[in-house]
Design a protein around this motif. Structure first.
Motif, mmCIF file in Angstrom:
data_model
loop_
_atom_site.group_PDB
_atom_site.id
_atom_site.type_symbol
_atom_site.label_atom_id
_atom_site.label_comp_id
_atom_site.label_asym_id
_atom_site.label_seq_id
_atom_site.Cartn_x
_atom_site.Cartn_y
_atom_site.Cartn_z
ATOM 1 N N VAL A 65 -0.073 2.141 -13.711
ATOM 2 C CA VAL A 65 1.304 2.449 -13.278
ATOM 3 C C VAL A 65 1.638 3.894 -13.650
ATOM 4 O O VAL A 65 2.113 4.676 -12.819
ATOM 5 N N SER A 66 1.360 4.270 -14.912
ATOM 6 C CA SER A 66 1.782 5.626 -15.293
ATOM 7 C C SER A 66 0.979 6.696 -14.555
ATOM 8 O O SER A 66 1.525 7.722 -14.153
ATOM 9 N N THR A 67 -0.308 6.438 -14.304
ATOM 10 C CA THR A 67 -1.106 7.436 -13.586
ATOM 11 C C THR A 67 -0.606 7.615 -12.158
ATOM 12 O O THR A 67 -0.411 8.741 -11.690
ATOM 13 N N VAL A 68 -0.389 6.490 -11.476
ATOM 14 C CA VAL A 68 0.058 6.596 -10.073
ATOM 15 C C VAL A 68 1.426 7.261 -10.013
ATOM 16 O O VAL A 68 1.661 8.171 -9.209
ATOM 17 N N LYS A 69 2.328 6.847 -10.883
ATOM 18 C CA LYS A 69 3.696 7.381 -10.855
ATOM 19 C C LYS A 69 3.715 8.876 -11.176
ATOM 20 O O LYS A 69 4.580 9.593 -10.704
ATOM 21 N N SER A 70 2.738 9.326 -12.007
ATOM 22 C CA SER A 70 2.725 10.764 -12.323
ATOM 23 C C SER A 70 2.287 11.574 -11.105
ATOM 24 O O SER A 70 2.553 12.763 -10.997
ATOM 25 N N ILE A 71 1.626 10.930 -10.167
ATOM 26 C CA ILE A 71 1.191 11.626 -8.936
ATOM 27 C C ILE A 71 2.252 11.485 -7.847
ATOM 28 O O ILE A 71 2.586 12.456 -7.159
ATOM 29 N N ASP A 72 2.780 10.290 -7.701
ATOM 30 C CA ASP A 72 3.793 10.070 -6.668
ATOM 31 C C ASP A 72 4.624 8.853 -7.071
ATOM 32 O O ASP A 72 4.151 7.717 -6.978
ATOM 33 N N ILE A 78 -6.554 7.478 -4.988
ATOM 34 C CA ILE A 78 -5.931 6.918 -3.779
ATOM 35 C C ILE A 78 -4.457 7.348 -3.673
ATOM 36 O O ILE A 78 -3.931 7.521 -2.573
ATOM 37 N N ALA A 79 -3.820 7.555 -4.823
ATOM 38 C CA ALA A 79 -2.404 7.955 -4.793
ATOM 39 C C ALA A 79 -2.210 9.248 -3.997
ATOM 40 O O ALA A 79 -1.183 9.440 -3.346
ATOM 41 N N HIS A 80 -3.221 10.116 -4.027
ATOM 42 C CA HIS A 80 -3.111 11.378 -3.272
ATOM 43 C C HIS A 80 -3.080 11.140 -1.764
ATOM 44 O O HIS A 80 -2.675 12.013 -1.013
ATOM 45 N N LEU A 81 -3.513 9.954 -1.341
ATOM 46 C CA LEU A 81 -3.499 9.637 0.101
ATOM 47 C C LEU A 81 -2.158 9.026 0.527
ATOM 48 O O LEU A 81 -1.951 8.748 1.703
ATOM 49 N N LYS A 82 -1.292 8.811 -0.441
ATOM 50 C CA LYS A 82 0.079 8.339 -0.194
ATOM 51 C C LYS A 82 0.225 7.025 0.588
ATOM 52 O O LYS A 82 0.951 6.971 1.591
ATOM 53 N N PRO A 83 -0.455 5.974 0.146
ATOM 54 C CA PRO A 83 -0.151 4.660 0.736
ATOM 55 C C PRO A 83 1.233 4.226 0.238
ATOM 56 O O PRO A 83 1.752 4.813 -0.717
ATOM 57 N N ASP A 84 1.811 3.211 0.849
ATOM 58 C CA ASP A 84 3.104 2.721 0.356
ATOM 59 C C ASP A 84 2.937 1.991 -0.971
ATOM 60 O O ASP A 84 3.808 2.035 -1.825
ATOM 61 N N MET A 85 1.808 1.293 -1.104
ATOM 62 C CA MET A 85 1.562 0.515 -2.324
ATOM 63 C C MET A 85 0.101 0.639 -2.731
ATOM 64 O O MET A 85 -0.774 0.765 -1.863
ATOM 65 N N ILE A 86 -0.117 0.557 -4.040
ATOM 66 C CA ILE A 86 -1.492 0.458 -4.545
ATOM 67 C C ILE A 86 -1.574 -0.837 -5.351
ATOM 68 O O ILE A 86 -0.748 -1.090 -6.225
ATOM 69 N N ALA A 87 -2.559 -1.657 -5.017
ATOM 70 C CA ALA A 87 -2.774 -2.903 -5.768
ATOM 71 C C ALA A 87 -3.983 -2.696 -6.670
ATOM 72 O O ALA A 87 -5.094 -2.461 -6.199
ATOM 73 N N LEU A 88 -3.721 -2.749 -7.954
ATOM 74 C CA LEU A 88 -4.763 -2.510 -8.948
ATOM 75 C C LEU A 88 -5.366 -3.842 -9.373
ATOM 76 O O LEU A 88 -4.654 -4.707 -9.893
ATOM 77 N N GLU A 89 -6.683 -3.982 -9.145
ATOM 78 C CA GLU A 89 -7.331 -5.264 -9.434
ATOM 79 C C GLU A 89 -8.706 -5.053 -10.054
ATOM 80 O O GLU A 89 -9.644 -4.651 -9.355
ATOM 81 N N PRO A 90 -8.861 -5.325 -11.349
ATOM 82 C CA PRO A 90 -10.205 -5.264 -11.934
ATOM 83 C C PRO A 90 -11.090 -6.332 -11.278
ATOM 84 O O PRO A 90 -10.806 -7.531 -11.411
ATOM 85 N N PRO A 91 -12.148 -5.946 -10.568
ATOM 86 C CA PRO A 91 -12.934 -6.913 -9.798
ATOM 87 C C PRO A 91 -13.507 -8.048 -10.626
ATOM 88 O O PRO A 91 -13.629 -9.170 -10.144
ATOM 89 N N GLU A 92 -13.829 -7.746 -11.892
ATOM 90 C CA GLU A 92 -14.472 -8.778 -12.716
ATOM 91 C C GLU A 92 -13.535 -9.946 -13.025
ATOM 92 O O GLU A 92 -13.986 -11.010 -13.450
ATOM 93 N N LEU A 93 -12.245 -9.772 -12.805
ATOM 94 C CA LEU A 93 -11.296 -10.870 -13.081
ATOM 95 C C LEU A 93 -10.876 -11.615 -11.818
ATOM 96 O O LEU A 93 -10.246 -12.680 -11.887
#
Ligand code: G3P
Length: 227
Positions: free
Chosen positions: A163-170, A129-144
């Motif tokens: 955090v580190s994966t998204v930041k390494s992309i954008d 999703i980071a490649h689509l350049k949203p302003d924010m990504i909310a990471l949520e494990p569905p099981e929790l």
């Protein structure tokens, strides 16, 4: 940058009618009292335009990749903007959309002048999703989600990897953590792990006093800023 406290009203009973207006009024109070954080209310499409007249930092829970026209029951990003709504939440695990629709909706929302918060279930999905350049990504494990077991305690590695994966992309994309966050301390822990904000729902919307709960979360997140 101010840490973000995003409250997803979902379709809880308190997200409708008078109670929803109360939540919006409380959000306004909390935002006025805690200037060091940004509070975003994520409203149900049914009453988002009513609530935005009470609390202006308001997102809608979904939009569709359609323009204006003959689209019965759909939510065009351009229309969301015309209603004075600031942003849109997309791809929540309770409202998943195809990647190609997500791409189209993000582009249309951006063209309409809306902010975009996109949800991801895993660090891997966050990366794509980071490649689509949203302003924010909310990471949520569905099981929790909705369990009261906070991601920041049960799966801290999901936050740090995300955090580190998204930041390494954008590095401009803000990463929020969500699922099971219940207390101010859980929210603070998410910030300590590198998240730039939290996305919460049940702890506020199922509370007897949603305003008090938002106040608690804001208070703890402010401690992070003042460190
Ligand atoms: O969108 C926020 C959400 O899915 C987290 O829900 O109830 O675990 O805070 P909850």
């Amino acid at each position: 940058m101010k840490p973000i406290l995003a409250v997803n009203m979902k379709a809880y009973e308190s997200a409708f009618g008078e109670r929803a207006l109360d939540v919006a009024r409380s959000a306004r109070e909390v935002a006025n009292s805690y200037n060091d954080i940004r509070l975003i209310l994520v409203a149900n499409p049914l009453n988002a335009s009513r609530l935005v007249s009470v609390y202006e930092d308001l997102y809608i829970q979904h939009a569709d990749p359609v323009g204006f026209g003959a689209y019965t029951g759909f939510l065009p990003p351009g229309g969301v903007k015309l209603e004075g709504i600031r942003g849109v939440l997309l791809n929540h695990s309770e409202h998943k959309i195809l990647y190609r629709d997500l791409e189209k909706t993000i582009n249309m929302a951006r063209d309409a002048g809306l902010e975009v918060m996109a949800c991801a279930d895993t660090p891997g999905e966050a990366a794509s999703i980071a490649h689509l350049k949203p302003d924010m990504i909310a990471l949520e494990p569905p099981e929790l989600i909705g369990t009261g077991i906070p991601v920041s305690r049960a799966k801290p590695d999901v936050i740090t990897r995300g955090v580190s994966t998204v930041k390494s992309i954008d590095e401009e994309i803000l990463v929020l953590a969500g699922a099971g966050i219940t207390s101010g301390n859980d929210a603070l822990r998410a910030l300590e792990l590198g998240a730039q904000g939290v996305l919460v729902a049940s702890t506020v919307m199922k509370s007897r006093e949603p305003g008090k709960k938002m106040m608690e979360l804001a208070e703890w997140m402010t401690r992070w800023v003042k460190r």
